[in-house]
Scaffold this active site. Structure first.
Site, PDB file in Angstrom:
ATOM      1  N   SER A 372       0.797  -1.224   0.000  1.00 19.51           N
ATOM      2  CA  SER A 372       0.000   0.000   0.000  1.00 19.51           C
ATOM      3  C   SER A 372       0.829   1.273   0.000  1.00 19.51           C
ATOM      4  O   SER A 372       0.313   2.336  -0.320  1.00 19.51           O
ATOM      5  CB  SER A 372      -0.939   0.014   1.210  1.00 19.51           C
ATOM      6  OG  SER A 372      -0.202   0.013   2.420  1.00 19.51           O
ATOM      7  N   HIS A 400      -5.027  -5.050  -0.043  1.00 18.79           N
ATOM      8  CA  HIS A 400      -5.172  -4.071  -1.133  1.00 18.79           C
ATOM      9  C   HIS A 400      -5.223  -4.693  -2.513  1.00 18.79           C
ATOM     10  O   HIS A 400      -5.425  -3.972  -3.492  1.00 18.79           O
ATOM     11  CB  HIS A 400      -4.025  -3.061  -1.072  1.00 18.79           C
ATOM     12  CG  HIS A 400      -4.114  -2.115   0.082  1.00 18.79           C
ATOM     13  ND1 HIS A 400      -4.796  -0.917   0.025  1.00 18.79           N
ATOM     14  CD2 HIS A 400      -3.603  -2.200   1.331  1.00 18.79           C
ATOM     15  CE1 HIS A 400      -4.701  -0.304   1.193  1.00 18.79           C
ATOM     16  NE2 HIS A 400      -3.986  -1.060   1.999  1.00 18.79           N
ATOM     17  N   LYS A 432     -12.177  -2.518   2.346  1.00 20.35           N
ATOM     18  CA  LYS A 432     -11.784  -1.789   1.138  1.00 20.35           C
ATOM     19  C   LYS A 432     -12.763  -2.108   0.009  1.00 20.35           C
ATOM     20  O   LYS A 432     -13.836  -1.527  -0.042  1.00 20.35           O
ATOM     21  CB  LYS A 432     -10.330  -2.116   0.813  1.00 20.35           C
ATOM     22  CG  LYS A 432      -9.424  -1.712   1.993  1.00 20.35           C
ATOM     23  CD  LYS A 432      -8.009  -2.162   1.848  1.00 20.35           C
ATOM     24  CE  LYS A 432      -7.169  -1.725   3.038  1.00 20.35           C
ATOM     25  NZ  LYS A 432      -7.530  -2.393   4.312  1.00 20.35           N
TER      26      LYS A 432
END
Length: 584
Positions: A372, A400, A432
């Protein structure tokens, strides 16, 4: 005695009445005030256990002459012997070997701890603490110096060696006096690290820039947001596919609250399941291409509890130097030895495995699908090859990369086309692309069944809220049903990265992810540019040390499927102008 079943209904009722009367008032009963000793039940297989208790003897100095069993058994005499019996050089070398997972024979005085031995800040802190356990009172401000050598550390330790007579066997140790402890240790407000943090805040707020953190947003953050009534382009959100705030996701959460309330109010093992959570785990397993999946209430805690459960003091964790804090905390609490390798350095990973695999019971490799801070991917096929060759376990953190990478957003496994069973544990977060909150672990049915009954962060924690489970389930179904979202995200990310590179901005190794950093180096300059962008209607997060190495401060841009092409072009243009105006 009448035969069973031979009494009439009236006779049975009369017999039961006489039995009840005798049980309460009959002769021979113990007085009420007499305490009946409780019966001791056999131990439960889920009886409370001590988790993450570090067996220091199992962390004996790494010596290639030891067999794996000897490493597990430990060399307690080296740790428990009085400090006065060992010279400073012996203590330093033993603790360097233990903390850095190096054979003693590989260490020499000219070596630098950071550049030659690869110690990171957490390893340096652990080293100082371990030396302090053997030599009470040892502490040095030089421990984090990049130029600190083994020889210099020995010189710093030497003056702290005790010079007074050791107590005779059976003699009580001398009692502490008022001067034996620092008053700053008795109040958290007085900790040196608290003072340093306050100084950092002062430097930020005194720079003339607005404080960039904890801003209050008024509504859902997607490609845009509103702060203090003003609209902004937002590049600071993980809402990669725009599913947080999506009507179908909101409706699923509302319905779950109406039916199940706001909390499951207990451990899932004890209080049972709720349909949204069971369906979510099945959907995630299908999405990942694994046999089973387990959902937990926190992404950070998922890594901590999983690593702490898989490995212990006789084991080694090898991880990328850019590993997330949750991975590092899991390593620390597990009691396992820990060794980082340079970011995406496959040769460095192999060297560590080759030198250390036979000396530990288990070796766990932990990598991230997408990093990230840099926006690049792990070389997963190469890591899998090393896992096989050296008999290691492999855990992949897809916080991610899940939902953002791969043709259908099914993560780094799909991107590289690997067999899902080549990875022991697939970890990810629900906060996310899945538009919720929590974490998950996916893998074989047998392993997940074991985790479901033994994983401390699951067994001893409340289950996901109904709203979070339902929201994540709805988001998973939308990702599958609307593949254009992943394609739009990929187009926008490629556009932003291409424009930034063409403008001469330093984007590091970012590729194939919706994360694009702009490396600026100096923290004050980074803060200034972030403030200038905010003034022009663009939000991008400034990242400083310790989140990244000193000198690698950056602005970090998270691209979403919802960003419009014109807004991306305008943002990169503004960024390039401000970087040039700030002297770069």
């Amino acid at each position: 005695m009448p035969a069973p079943g031979s009494l009439s209904a009236d006779a049975r009722s009369a017999a039961l009445a006489r039995l009840a009367e005798r049980a309460v008032t009959g002769s021979g009963l113990r007085p009420v005030m007499e305490r009946v000793p409780p019966h001791t039940l056999p131990p439960s297989p889920l009886a409370p256990r001590h988790h993450w208790v570090v067996d220091e003897s199992a962390r004996a100095p790494a010596d290639e002459a030891h067999t794996p069993a000897e490493v597990g058994e430990g060399r307690a005499e080296a740790v428990d012997s009085p400090a006065a019996a060992a010279p400073a050089a012996s203590i330093v070398l033993e603790e360097l070997s233990r903390t850095g997972v190096f054979p003693l024979a590989d260490l020499s005085e000219p070596m630098r701890l950071v550049t030659d031995l690869g110690f990171d800040s957490l390893m340096l802190q652990e080293l100082e603490v371990n030396i302090g356990k053997r030599i009470p009172g040892f502490r040095t401000d030089e421990i984090f110096s990049p130029d600190l050598t083994v020889e210099r550390l020995v010189a710093l330790v030497d003056p702290h060696l005790p010079g007074e007579r050791e107590p005779a066997p059976g003699e009580p140790p001398p009692r502490e006096t008022r001067t034996d402890w620092d008053t700053a240790t008795a109040c958290a407000d007085d900790f040196p690290e608290v003072r340093q943090f306050e100084e950092l805040l002062t430097s930020i707020t005194g720079s003339g820039a607005d404080f960039p953190y904890f801003r209050v947003h008024q509504g859902t953050i997607r490609d845009t947001t509103v702060v203090d009534g003003r609209p902004y382009l937002s590049f600071g959100s993980y809402n990669y596919l725009g599913l947080s705030g999506h009507p179908a996701v909101n409706e699923a959460a509302h319905e779950a609250v109406d039916r199940y309330g706001t909390s499951v109010s207990a451990s899932r093992m004890l209080s049972g399941e709720r349909e949204p959570t069971v369906r979510l785990e099945r959907a995630l397993a299908d999405f990942l291409g694994v046999a089973d999946c387990l959902a937990l209430v926190s992404g950070h805690a998922t890594n901590v509890t999983a690593i702490g459960h898989l490995v212990g003091p006789r084991d080694l964790v090898v991880h990328d130097a850019l590993a997330h804090d949750s991975i590092l905390q899991g390593c620390a609490l597990s009691g396992a030895a820990r060794r980082p390798f340079a970011h995406n350095d496959i040769d460095g990973l192999e060297a560590t495995l080759r030198r250390n695999r036979s000396r530990f019971r288990r070796v766990l490799i932990v990598v991230e699908g997408a990093y990230s801070m840099d926006g690049d991917l792990v070389d997963l096929p190469a890591v899998i090859d090393l896992k096989r060759r050296y008999g290691a376990l492999l855990m992949v953190d897809e916080a991610h990369s899940i939902g953002t990478v791969g043709e259908r957003g099914r993560g780094v496994g799909e991107f590289f086309g690997v067999d899902r069973t080549d990875v022991d544990l697939w970890m990810g977060t629900l906060s996310k692309t899945f538009a919720s909150c929590g974490g998950y672990l996916g893998g074989s049915a047998r392993m997940v069944r074991w985790l479901r009954h033994t994983l401390p962060g699951f067994v001893y924690s409340v289950g996901l809220t109904p709203a979070n489970a339902a929201a994540a389930l709805a988001a998973t179904e939308l990702i599958v049903a609307e593949p254009d979202r992943v394609r739009a995200l990929r187009r926008n990310a490629e556009l932003f990265l291409g424009l930034a590179t063409s403008a001469g901005l330093a984007t590091g190794t970012s590729a194939h992810t919706p994360i694009v950093p702009c490396l600026l180096g100096d923290s004050a300059r980074t803060l200034h540019i972030a403030d200038r962008l905010f003034g022009r209607g663009v939000i991008a997060d400034p990242i400083f040390h310790p989140a990244v190495e000193e000198g690698l401060a950056r602005l970090r841009f998270f691209i979403t499927s919802e960003h419009r092409e014109d807004d991306i072009r305008r943002t990169v243009s503004i960024l390039a102008e401000e970087v040039a105006a700030a002297g770069g």
